[in-house]
Design an enzyme around this catalytic site. Structure first.
Site, short mmCIF file in Angstrom:
data_model
loop_
_atom_site.label_atom_id
_atom_site.label_comp_id
_atom_site.label_asym_id
_atom_site.label_seq_id
_atom_site.Cartn_x
_atom_site.Cartn_y
_atom_site.Cartn_z
N SER A 1 0.84 -1.19 0.00
CA SER A 1 0.00 0.00 0.00
C SER A 1 0.89 1.25 0.00
O SER A 1 1.77 1.37 -0.85
CB SER A 1 -0.93 -0.05 1.23
N ASP B 1 -8.71 -5.23 -6.27
CA ASP B 1 -8.37 -4.16 -5.34
C ASP B 1 -8.67 -2.81 -6.00
O ASP B 1 -8.11 -2.52 -7.06
CB ASP B 1 -6.89 -4.26 -4.98
N HIS C 1 -6.22 -6.21 -1.89
CA HIS C 1 -5.18 -5.31 -1.43
C HIS C 1 -4.12 -6.03 -0.59
O HIS C 1 -4.42 -6.56 0.48
CB HIS C 1 -5.82 -4.18 -0.63
#
Length: 509
Positions: A191, A432, A457
């Site tokens: 991320s 995602d 994710h």
């Protein structure tokens, strides 16, 4: 994530944050793991088998400012990092170092869920390192979070460039301490941490041999990726799961507004959705539902399929209740039965929440919005002018929406990566929503995209599980194979260089 801050000053800042027009401010949460994972997936909790002996905690005396020579730049703070020596082959064998870059939260929480390093360290004989991001967890300058976030002067040292410079200093310190100058470093992040890992490889190629950047939306800046891309994929996830569920959610927003306009409308909505506190405006409910749907899509783990859970409950209730009743059944299915539902659940004033809010208001500015076409959300385009005004009212400084692309690479980023970057894996799951801002196609032989159609994710860097689908196993194996290639090439170069240095010089003619 993070502890709830008790001070009146922090609560005042929090209430100021949530009182502004959040529609223009809504940047969906990043993060390598779903904050409610522990509650929702007991299997994950039971797999957290790290003992206290596996990870040892250290603190590095870190410089406050790496880019200035003012006297106050030499102030220091204690930066936390954690090391697992269990699998390391040692400096003499040039065994590699796997370094995970902490992001917007305490690093010890990442260490529980991020299993890629632990799962693969044995076959590499790798040292495992987790480094905490400045201003999060226990790596707080100025002595406390309250002091660190007090004003624009103390917050000014809170940015990604300082963070990756911190990582460079810690990694060099570790190599020096362990006499591991020839141990190659692979940096890993997910991320926002994935963005940091890829940026680190670009800025510090002499320190990191390669980077695995999982679910890193590095193209979601300065208009490179479409603003509506995130919510388009959320919508797509729900629509592909159930057309009727998608239609029900799409119709529910106007139904919420219709009921809210009644004389006692907000009380009706509060009762129907069992809110812990009476709704002050219908936006609070809609914002909660928006967060719930995006959370389910972003962390749509194959072990539990939260989107399918939400839609299954919504569709099952179609014959026994109205639209709002169906939506509430979806909430109950996802959040499980509770005495009440906290409409502020996704906005609690933790240290991590407030720290990330600052970052997204100063530098990490991703213009994410809704569009009307083919979306299950009501129109809410991103408005940069309003966004800038809100951030200025919160923090007294102007956001720099163009700085990330100026410092790390702009609209021609793919061309730039092709021309001078190497040894970066960009991994993404196409379910995602943040994959809409990710690198989805390989740029060169050494800047590689590894994608899965059904992934979500940061799934690839989470702990391995017995029931992982084959496509996930294959994705991880591909990443491991690429990293092995980097290390093999590095060791071959090291051997060749060593022979060259030891070879006697040719006599001059």
């Amino acid at each position: 994530m993070g502890s709830v801050l008790p001070s009146f000053q922090w609560l005042s800042l929090f209430f100021l944050i949530i009182s502004v027009n959040v529609c223009a401010f809504k940047i969906p949460r990043l993060g390598t793991w779903q904050r409610s994972t522990k509650e929702r997936d007991p299997e994950i909790s039971s797999s957290l088998h790290l003992s206290d002996d596996d990870l040892k905690t250290f603190y590095y005396t870190q410089r406050l400012d790496h880019f200035n020579y003012r006297p106050d730049s030499y102030h220091t703070f204690q930066q936390r990092y954690m090391v697992n020596f269990k699998y390391w082959g040692g400096a003499k064998s040039s065994a590699p170092i796997f370094a995970f870059f902490g992001a917007e939260g305490p690093v010890d929480e990442d260490a529980k869920y991020i299993g890629f390093l632990r799962d693969n360290a044995p076959q590499f004989n790798a040292l495992i390192v987790f480094i905490e991001h400045r201003y999060y967890g226990k790596s707080i300058p100025f002595g406390s979070s309250e002091e660190a976030m007090r004003n624009a002067s103390t917050r000014g040292y809170f940015n990604s460039a300082q963070a990756i410079a911190d990582y460079a200093a810690v990694l060099l310190h570790i190599k020096k301490t362990l006499s591991a100058q020839n141990s190659p470093i692979i940096v890993i992040g997910g991320s926002y941490g994935g963005m940091l890992a890829s940026w680190f490889r670009l800025k510090y190629p002499h320190i990191a041999l390669g980077a695995l950047a999982s679910s890193a939306p590095i193209l979601y800046f300065n208009g490179i990726a479409p603003q509506a891309g995130y919510y388009y994929i959320v919508t797509k996830d729900f629509k592909e799961t159930s057309e009727s569920c998608y239609q029900t959610i799409r119709k529910s927003w106007s139904e919420i507004d219709r009921v809210a306009k009644k004389p006692n409308g907000l009380s009706i909505l509060s009762k129907r959705f069992k809110t812990c506190d009476k709704l002050n405006k219908s936006f609070d409910l809609k914002d909660y539902l928006d967060s719930l749907y995006t959370d389910a899509a972003q962390y749509n783990y194959p072990s539990e399929h939260p989107v399918k859970i939400v839609c299954g409950a919504i569709d099952a209730a179609a014959k026994k209740t109205d639209i709002l009743g169906q939506i509430f059944e979806g909430v109950v299915a996802y959040k499980q039965h509770r005495s009440c539902y906290d409409m502020n659940e996704y906005n609690h004033p933790t240290e991590s929440f407030l720290g990330w809010r600052w970052q997204t208001c100063s530098e990490i500015i991703m213009p994410i919005g809704h569009e009307k076409n083919d979306s299950m959300f009501p129109p809410a385009p991103f408005n940069m002018k309003t966004f800038v005004q809100e951030c200025r009212s919160l923090y007294g400084v102007l956001p720099q929406p163009h700085w990330v692309t100026t410092y790390y690479g702009g609209p021609d980023l793919k061309l730039i990566l092709h021309r001078f970057a190497s040894n970066i894996i960009f991994s993404n799951g196409l379910r995602d929503p943040y994959s809409s801002g990710g690198v989805l196609e390989s740029i060169s032989n050494t800047v590689v995209a590894v994608t899965t159609v059904n992934g979500c994710h940061c799934l690839d860097i989470q702990s391995r599980k017995a029931n992982d689908p084959q496509w996930l196993v294959t994705q991880r194996n591909t990443e491991v194979k690429i990293i092995k290639g980097w290390i093999a090439e590095y060791k071959a170069d090291l051997i060749a260089l060593t022979k060259q240095i030891k070879a006697p010089a040719e006599p001059k003619s």
